[in-house]
Design a protein around this motif. Structure first.
Motif, mmCIF file in Angstrom:
data_model
loop_
_atom_site.group_PDB
_atom_site.id
_atom_site.type_symbol
_atom_site.label_atom_id
_atom_site.label_comp_id
_atom_site.label_asym_id
_atom_site.label_seq_id
_atom_site.Cartn_x
_atom_site.Cartn_y
_atom_site.Cartn_z
ATOM 1 N N ALA A 149 0.830 -1.210 0.000
ATOM 2 C CA ALA A 149 0.000 0.000 0.000
ATOM 3 C C ALA A 149 0.865 1.261 0.000
ATOM 4 C CB ALA A 149 -0.925 -0.010 1.214
ATOM 5 N N ALA A 150 1.986 1.208 0.729
ATOM 6 C CA ALA A 150 2.888 2.366 0.757
ATOM 7 C C ALA A 150 3.509 2.605 -0.621
ATOM 8 C CB ALA A 150 3.980 2.148 1.796
ATOM 9 N N ALA A 151 3.912 1.523 -1.292
ATOM 10 C CA ALA A 151 4.489 1.659 -2.628
ATOM 11 C C ALA A 151 3.468 2.218 -3.609
ATOM 12 C CB ALA A 151 5.004 0.310 -3.113
ATOM 13 N N GLU A 152 2.233 1.745 -3.507
ATOM 14 C CA GLU A 152 1.182 2.279 -4.375
ATOM 15 C C GLU A 152 0.939 3.755 -4.092
ATOM 16 O OE1 GLU A 152 -2.049 -0.311 -3.521
ATOM 17 O OE2 GLU A 152 -1.422 -1.865 -4.945
ATOM 18 N N GLY A 153 0.962 4.117 -2.797
ATOM 19 C CA GLY A 153 0.747 5.512 -2.422
ATOM 20 C C GLY A 153 1.841 6.434 -2.924
#
Length: 288
Positions: free
Chosen positions: A182-186
């Motif tokens: 989720a952090a990478a997508e964000g």
């Protein structure tokens, strides 16, 4: 104090210490290491040309000081052929598993990450392949593309693709919900970067273990194809082919089939033990 030192070790160091505590893992590593060295050094220790190796005066000789594993129906030294056969069997095992790992992992990544119709289509294809016994599917593939050691390698690799597709899919389904994804997508990372730089590296442990175990299965399948005349072709010193040729003389000269069979058994045992040791070492639930 000991606990704090354990936490200061890197994950690789911790995994290595767990592996070295595994008796089966160490035994498997020794066996596999022995066969790898045997395969690498065979051309240097005893140069061999299978196309010119025959001595009919020495045919069907039992084990002796001169021929420690006896000779076959053409007077060829069984020990020499078993040693050089390790090169063929290990090469088939490694390359077949390499084909399966690359193709199966790619399909599993697509199915697990994208889901939907992509997942349904790949899962449908995998289920169809798994509905056939692996050796029968390998026989069918070789029957279509033709006999030979290279085609046997391809066939054995293809039948193992579903194993890695399913395993990778299950790993991706659990990892893609983690916070780091989720952090990478964000942060705006693309899908390819998320899949190959974040998800895949974190899911390698079960793939490594499965690959080690699959080499043992690949060696068995290749030997089975060789026994049926669909794998390695004469005069190649492949273990399965040697067993097949010795089967006709089993009552008179059982050593022709016995020693290649023992080599297959020990090699398969070594990879299975090594796989068990790696599973214990790479399992995050294992205590430090």
């Amino acid at each position: 104090m000991a606990t704090s030192e354990a936490y200061m070790r890197t994950p690789t160091q911790q995994a290595w210490r767990r592996f070295m505590r595994s008796s089966s893992g160490k035994a498997g590593l020794l066996i596999v290491g022995f066969f790898v060295l045997l395969a690498l050094l065979a051309p240097l220790i005893m140069p061999y040309d299978a196309t010119k190796d025959r001595n009919l005066r020495e045919r069907l000789k039992p084990p002796s000081a001169e021929h420690i594993m006896g000779t076959d129906e053409l007077g060829r030294d069984i020990f020499t052929r078993v040693v050089h056969g390790s090169r063929i069997s290990l090469r088939v095992g490694v390359f077949a598993v390499g084909i399966a790992v690359v193709a199966g992992t790619f399909l599993g990544l697509l199915a697990g990450y994208f889901g939907g119709r992509t997942d349904m289509l790949i899962s449908w294809l995998v289920d169809i392949m798994l509905s056939f016994p692996s050796i029968l599917l390998a026989i069918a593939i070789v029957a279509v593309i033709g006999p030979g050691i290279s085609n046997a390698m391809i066939a054995v690799g293809i039948v193992q693709i579903p194993i890695y597709a399913r395993l990778t899919r299950s790993v991706v389904l659990s990892l893609k919900e983690q916070d780091f994804v989720a952090a990478a997508e964000g942060l705006g990372a693309g899908r390819a970067r998320i899949i190959f730089r974040h998800i895949l590296p974190n899911g390698l442990s079960p793939l490594i273990v499965q690959a080690t175990l699959s080499i043992a299965t690949a060696i068995l399948d290749a030997a089975g194809l060789g026994f049926l005349g669909l794998g390695a072709q004469p005069p190649q010193p492949e273990w399965g082919l040697m067993i097949s040729k010795g089967f006709l003389y089993f009552t008179r000269a059982p050593w022709i089939s016995l020693f290649p069979g023992v080599a297959i058994m020990i090699a398969v045992l070594g990879f299975n033990l090594l796989g068990d040791g790696l599973r214990d070492a790479l399992d995050p639930r294992t205590s430090r």
